[in-house]
Design a protein around this motif. Structure first.
Motif, PDB file in Angstrom:
ATOM      1  N   ARG A 208       5.192 -65.331  -0.070  1.00 32.59           N
ATOM      2  CA  ARG A 208       3.778 -65.537   0.255  1.00 32.59           C
ATOM      3  C   ARG A 208       3.078 -64.212   0.496  1.00 32.59           C
TER       4      ARG A 208
ATOM      5  N   ARG B 184       2.347 -62.871  -2.772  1.00 29.21           N
ATOM      6  CA  ARG B 184       1.227 -63.565  -3.408  1.00 29.21           C
ATOM      7  C   ARG B 184      -0.106 -63.054  -2.874  1.00 29.21           C
ATOM      8  N   ARG B 185      -0.153 -62.915  -1.563  1.00 33.32           N
ATOM      9  CA  ARG B 185      -1.402 -62.453  -0.956  1.00 33.32           C
ATOM     10  C   ARG B 185      -1.635 -60.968  -1.201  1.00 33.32           C
TER      11      ARG B 185
ATOM     12  N   ARG C  28      -7.185 -70.907  -1.927  1.00 31.18           N
ATOM     13  CA  ARG C  28      -6.350 -69.703  -2.032  1.00 31.18           C
ATOM     14  C   ARG C  28      -7.019 -68.643  -2.904  1.00 31.18           C
TER      15      ARG C  28
ATOM     16  N   ASP D 259      -7.867 -65.014  -1.620  1.00 32.97           N
ATOM     17  CA  ASP D 259      -7.407 -63.790  -2.286  1.00 32.97           C
ATOM     18  C   ASP D 259      -8.585 -62.886  -2.645  1.00 32.97           C
TER      19      ASP D 259
ATOM     20  N   LEU E 188      -9.667 -61.267   0.541  1.00 27.60           N
ATOM     21  CA  LEU E 188      -8.682 -60.267   0.959  1.00 27.60           C
ATOM     22  C   LEU E 188      -8.763 -59.014   0.101  1.00 27.60           C
TER      23      LEU E 188
ATOM     24  N   VAL F 206      -2.949 -61.008   6.811  1.00 26.66           N
ATOM     25  CA  VAL F 206      -1.988 -61.944   6.222  1.00 26.66           C
ATOM     26  C   VAL F 206      -0.823 -62.172   7.182  1.00 26.66           C
TER      27      VAL F 206
ATOM     28  N   ALA G 109      -3.062 -71.090   2.178  1.00 28.00           N
ATOM     29  CA  ALA G 109      -2.097 -70.019   1.851  1.00 28.00           C
ATOM     30  C   ALA G 109      -0.741 -70.324   2.475  1.00 28.00           C
TER      31      ALA G 109
END
Lengths: 159, 263
Positions: A3, A6-7, A88, A92, A95, A107, B17
């Motif tokens: 994760r 991913r972030r 998401r 993203d 972010l 995160v 998330a």
């Protein structure tokens, strides 16, 4: 870890590859790993691999993979799963607008639920710095979110 | 009470998330190689498109040794990572995939009633690997050797050996341990103990070290400080260089302090 990758801006497939790379590196360097430093090592390795992958991807891509936030919010919602995916994507996007050091701690704090002490350990910074960084990250993220909200007042898909 | 829509949206984004998990294939790819390297030489391979893929993991067969070592280490280090953060967040490579595995029947249902486990006289891990004992009601159990997390490939590739009759996939093992951790976190030590029993019964071996540490915590939560401490010390004796050794030391110290005994 997946994760976090991913972030860090990787697609699911790239995050898969990166996860494997992290453990390959860890395997190769396991003799060098100091006790109590495994997490920091894995985290740091993951970030470096993610950065390398992103650089490689950006060289190959003509256009950025992620859509602009407005385009993200303009997409219709079909079901709950799609709703989450869109959430998401928006996350993203927001972010990606934060400075890296703020995005990372956000995160860790908000998604991974780590304590400030754990964040400080992973980031290699004093706890006080971690606390202030998380605070700044939350404030900055909130501002970005407000901006998104102001630009998309009729986006009923999100609360 | 007025709800802050921005806070609600923020929570929704973060929750989305948190819910995202890697595909089971990733976990399976790593874990399959750890369990049956000879049967799945290509278990670790990139799934992304060639231009974006990790070429190192798809390298020549001369690198297979690294891949297998990585798979084994993934079980150890990955779980160390996950466990370290377990109190704070969800698993990254989550055991949520466990129900999607091919052998889900061995995973007890999360909604299954907790078995009121008797006070277990836990036999601490023996130095010599022993066949996992299927625990019924006998209070004494043989814990799988924690070092198996790193010896699984050798075990699986023994000449002429067949795959275990009903092996728990590592994903299933992770699922069981995750459920046990959650039960412990919710204060239901009896259910956690029951789930660990299920882990043993399912021939869980690859995460033996992780299960042992969890067992230590469960025993402590049940008030069996001496047993917890003994188990922690045996774990340390058998696995002084394990990535989980430091945590075992802390548990041992905590148990010793709780019981007034020096660790």
């Amino acid at each position: 870890m997946w994760r976090v990758l991913r972030r860090a801006g990787l697609s699911g497939a790239d995050a898969d590859d990166a996860t494997q790379q992290v453990f390959l590196v860890a395997s190769r360097r396991r003799q060098e790993l100091a006790q109590d430093k495994e997490r920091s090592f894995l985290y740091g390795t993951a970030l470096r691999i993610a950065a390398n992958l992103r650089r490689g991807l950006s060289r190959r891509r003509e256009a950025p993979e992620s859509a602009a936030p407005d385009a993200v919010s303009a997409a219709p919602l079909a079901d709950e799963a799609f709703d989450r995916r869109r959430a998401r994507e928006l996350l993203d996007e927001l972010l990606s607008r934060l400075p890296d050091e703020l995005a990372r701690v956000l995160v860790l704090a908000e998604i991974e639920g780590l304590t400030l002490a754990a964040i400080a350990e992973l980031e290699g910074i004093p706890p006080g710095t971690a606390a202030s960084r998380v605070r700044r990250a939350r404030a900055a993220f909130r501002e970005l979110l407000q901006l998104h909200r102001d630009r998309n007042p009729f986006d009923g898909s999100l609360p | 009470m007025k709800v802050d829509p921005l806070a609600e949206l923020e929570a929704k984004l973060f929750a989305a998330a948190r819910e995202e998990q890697p595909e089971a294939e990733l976990l399976e790819r790593v874990l399959r190689a750890a369990r049956e390297p000879a049967r799945h030489p290509a278990a670790l391979r990139s799934r992304s498109a060639p231009p974006a893929s990790n070429r190192r993991v798809r390298a020549s067969s001369s690198k297979l040794g690294w891949l297998l070592a990585a798979a084994a280490l993934a079980a150890a280090l990955g779980l160390a990572w996950l466990r370290s953060f377990e109190r704070h967040g969800e698993l990254a490579i989550s055991a949520e995939h466990a129900p999607r595995q091919t052998q889900p029947a061995i995973a007890p249902s999360p909604s299954a009633p907790a078995v009121s486990a008797p006070v277990p006289a836990v036999a601490v891990p023996p130095r010599a690997p022993a066949a996992p004992a299927v625990k019924a009601e006998a209070p004494e159990r043989t814990r799988p050797h924690p070092a198996r997390a790193t010896t699984a490939p050798q075990r699986a590739s023994a000449p002429g050996s067949e795959p275990p009759a009903a092996p728990a996939t590592l994903a299933t093992e992770i699922g069981l341990l995750k459920q046990a951790r959650e039960a412990l976190r919710e204060g239901d030590a009896a259910r956690a103990s029951s789930l660990l029993d299920g882990y043993d019964a399912a021939h869980g071996t690859a995460l033996g070290a992780e299960a042992t540490l969890l067992r230590i915590e469960v025993l402590s939560a049940q008030g069996h400080s001496e047993q917890a401490r003994a188990l922690a010390q045996r774990f340390l004796a058998d696995n002084p260089d394990s990535p989980l050794a430091d945590r075992a030391r802390r548990l041992s110290a905590a148990r010793g302090a709780a019981s007034g005994v020096s660790p």
